[in-house]
Write a protein that holds these residues in place. Sequence first.
Motif, short mmCIF file in Angstrom:
data_model
loop_
_atom_site.label_atom_id
_atom_site.label_comp_id
_atom_site.label_asym_id
_atom_site.label_seq_id
_atom_site.Cartn_x
_atom_site.Cartn_y
_atom_site.Cartn_z
N THR A 33 0.83 -1.21 0.00
CA THR A 33 0.00 0.00 0.00
C THR A 33 0.86 1.26 0.00
O THR A 33 0.58 2.24 -0.72
CB THR A 33 -0.93 0.01 1.22
OG1 THR A 33 -1.74 -1.18 1.19
CG2 THR A 33 -1.84 1.23 1.21
N THR A 36 2.47 1.80 -3.52
CA THR A 36 1.47 2.30 -4.48
C THR A 36 1.10 3.76 -4.20
O THR A 36 0.96 4.58 -5.11
CB THR A 36 0.21 1.43 -4.44
OG1 THR A 36 0.59 0.05 -4.60
CG2 THR A 36 -0.74 1.81 -5.54
N LEU A 40 1.66 7.09 -6.71
CA LEU A 40 0.58 7.98 -7.14
C LEU A 40 0.82 9.42 -6.70
O LEU A 40 0.56 10.37 -7.44
CB LEU A 40 -0.76 7.48 -6.60
CG LEU A 40 -1.40 6.32 -7.35
CD1 LEU A 40 -2.67 5.88 -6.64
CD2 LEU A 40 -1.71 6.71 -8.79
N ASN A 213 -5.87 12.14 -15.80
CA ASN A 213 -6.54 11.25 -14.83
C ASN A 213 -6.38 11.78 -13.41
O ASN A 213 -6.20 11.01 -12.46
CB ASN A 213 -5.96 9.83 -14.92
CG ASN A 213 -6.20 9.21 -16.28
OD1 ASN A 213 -7.25 9.42 -16.88
ND2 ASN A 213 -5.23 8.48 -16.80
N ASN A 216 -9.36 10.68 -10.81
CA ASN A 216 -9.31 9.26 -10.43
C ASN A 216 -8.11 8.97 -9.55
O ASN A 216 -8.20 8.18 -8.59
CB ASN A 216 -9.26 8.40 -11.69
CG ASN A 216 -10.53 8.50 -12.52
OD1 ASN A 216 -11.60 8.75 -11.97
ND2 ASN A 216 -10.44 8.34 -13.82
N ASP A 217 -6.97 9.60 -9.85
CA ASP A 217 -5.78 9.38 -9.01
C ASP A 217 -5.99 9.93 -7.61
O ASP A 217 -5.56 9.32 -6.62
CB ASP A 217 -4.56 10.05 -9.66
CG ASP A 217 -4.16 9.36 -10.96
OD1 ASP A 217 -4.58 8.19 -11.14
OD2 ASP A 217 -3.47 9.97 -11.79
N GLU A 220 -8.13 7.48 -5.70
CA GLU A 220 -7.35 6.30 -5.35
C GLU A 220 -6.38 6.60 -4.20
O GLU A 220 -6.15 5.75 -3.32
CB GLU A 220 -6.57 5.81 -6.59
CG GLU A 220 -5.76 4.55 -6.37
CD GLU A 220 -6.63 3.33 -6.09
OE1 GLU A 220 -6.10 2.33 -5.57
OE2 GLU A 220 -7.84 3.40 -6.38
N ARG A 223 -8.29 6.50 -0.98
CA ARG A 223 -8.57 5.12 -0.57
C ARG A 223 -7.33 4.44 0.01
O ARG A 223 -7.38 3.73 1.02
CB ARG A 223 -9.09 4.34 -1.79
CG ARG A 223 -9.56 2.92 -1.46
CD ARG A 223 -9.85 2.15 -2.73
NE ARG A 223 -8.64 1.87 -3.48
CZ ARG A 223 -7.78 0.89 -3.16
NH1 ARG A 223 -8.01 0.10 -2.12
NH2 ARG A 223 -6.70 0.69 -3.89
N LEU A 224 -6.17 4.66 -0.63
CA LEU A 224 -4.93 4.06 -0.14
C LEU A 224 -4.53 4.62 1.22
O LEU A 224 -4.00 3.88 2.07
CB LEU A 224 -3.81 4.28 -1.16
CG LEU A 224 -3.95 3.51 -2.49
CD1 LEU A 224 -2.87 3.94 -3.46
CD2 LEU A 224 -3.88 2.00 -2.25
N SER A 227 -6.66 2.88 3.73
CA SER A 227 -6.20 1.50 3.87
C SER A 227 -4.90 1.45 4.67
O SER A 227 -4.72 0.56 5.53
CB SER A 227 -6.02 0.88 2.49
OG SER A 227 -5.53 -0.44 2.59
#
Length: 601
Positions: A33, A36, A40, A213, A216-217, A220, A223-224, A227
């Motif tokens: 996680t 990633t 980003l 994008n 959307n990034d 994300e 969300r990461l 998490s």
Amino acid sequence: KARTSEIDQEGLQNGIAFIDEQMENTKNSLEKTELTLQALQKKIDMSGSKASEGPLSKIVLMKDRLAELEIQIQLGSSNIRALQSQLDSLQKRMTGSAELPEKEYQESERIKMQIETLQERKSMIYQRLGAVASDNREVMQIDEQIAQLQDQYVNILSTVKVSGDNKITGDLNAIWKSVLTKKNEEELQLLILKGQLRLYAGMIKNFEDKHPNLLNDAIEINRLERSKQFLTETLNSLIKQRESFALQMYGSPGNLKIIDPAKNPSPIYRKVYTNIFVSSILGLLIGVALAFGLEYLDNTIKSREHITALTNLPVIGTIPHIDVDEKVDVGKKIKSLPERLRFRKRWAQEEEDRNIIRKKAMISQLNPRSFVSESYRTLRTNIQFVHIDEPLKSLLISSPGPGEGKTTTAINTAISFADMGIKVCLVDADIRKPKYHLLFEISEAPGLADIVLNQAEIDSAIQQSSINNLSILTAGADATDHSEIFSSVRMSHLMNELEKRFDMVIYDSSPILLLTDTIILSSRVDGVMMVLKNNVTEKQAFLASLTALKNVRTNIVGIVFNDFNLERRGYYKYAYQGYYGYYGESKGRKRVNAKEKVEKS
């Protein structure tokens, strides 16, 4: 004791082994996680110390500025049209002609073209370089040239002279020159605003090309991050559990001890009254705690004090609950009827429901001596005294959400103004869900949408209701682009024409938080009145509606608290009905009896 100790040791060892396995899996997931998330963040450059400096915040700010420029351009265009109309009116009153001389006119047009050319060059530079173009030397030179041209334009206006076949003298000449100067200044400002609009549009396009994008990034990344936080908390919890198991494993020899030998059973003393008393006290405490808990979790508005605690806007009206006959459930009767009679029964049921809605919406007309009707008359008085120096010509009535009583409030307010002899036009601006043609039993079309779409004339669309001094403008035929209807120039002309023909124009629009129609329309009326319903409107929805209206600089007249509970304040209601309602009814009956006696004689 020995066997129990062995079982405890085996259970602790198994627990530690399971926790170790879960910790290893959690660490692996946490590392993936983080990798990633870093990739980003590096991609959209959100790793800075300030989140407000990231690309996502920049594109939001640029789009907000673009929307503000569009609103300013619309307002500027309306001002120019109003000034042109004033010039035409003054021209008719004067003899001769009042125009710029040919030489000054050509010079002013040349300056306008130069300013527009410089603005186009500036927008092209911003489209090529992006946000860094503000520090460009060429852009600074263009700004200086535009400032110089503006000064030249003002100097030309100061030398305007009025000439014509007949000599124009007096105050009309000065007024005409003043209006002409103001109109030219407005046109110059509008030209500058349009250049800024093209500039920001180019910047947004350049930015979106570089970050296709971005949205959307950003989702994300959020969300990461959630998490990552969850995995970190889980790992810390597993570490604490392992430490606790290790302490129990190495520090606890056993958990069994023989303290006293078993005794023979003895009878239990039953404390009946004590148990009843303790149970009653516990039940009372639990009930009180449950009541306070439900009150705390309920986020709806229940009193005027809740409204005054949230905002400084005045509560100009308090409308009690409207009591009418509720509909009768005839479902079983319909099922038991023959097939040929079922349709007739269903039609009768629908007509009965429609009559109930009509009774609520027109209580000021059907029962003028009721306490609810008097509350609407009080609301009418408060609206008149809000702007006593400059009376309101147009009023928009809306609510944060559906089902809060905005339509009922609009209709009864219009009836209250019409009873005073004021010419009122009630406009159904809720195009997606029209209902005035059903309540007033009039034709649905032509209406507002038909006029704006140039499919009907205003004289044929305005319909006279059964109430004196009250006219209705229905929503009309359905249209595809609803928001474009309210933001169009023809809508502005229609609103101005209605204000000329009527003393008061009341607009019933869609809910504020569901559609943008109300936000667009609120910036064009003299005042907005918001309706809140008791135990229905949530505090967050109310505050969000206020923010949305204040963003477009809306004049909020006040708040109407609808469906107010009068059980605790029932004295005033019954006192009013006893002193005014019953007295009026008995007096009316006496007049009717006297009239019958005269007719018989």
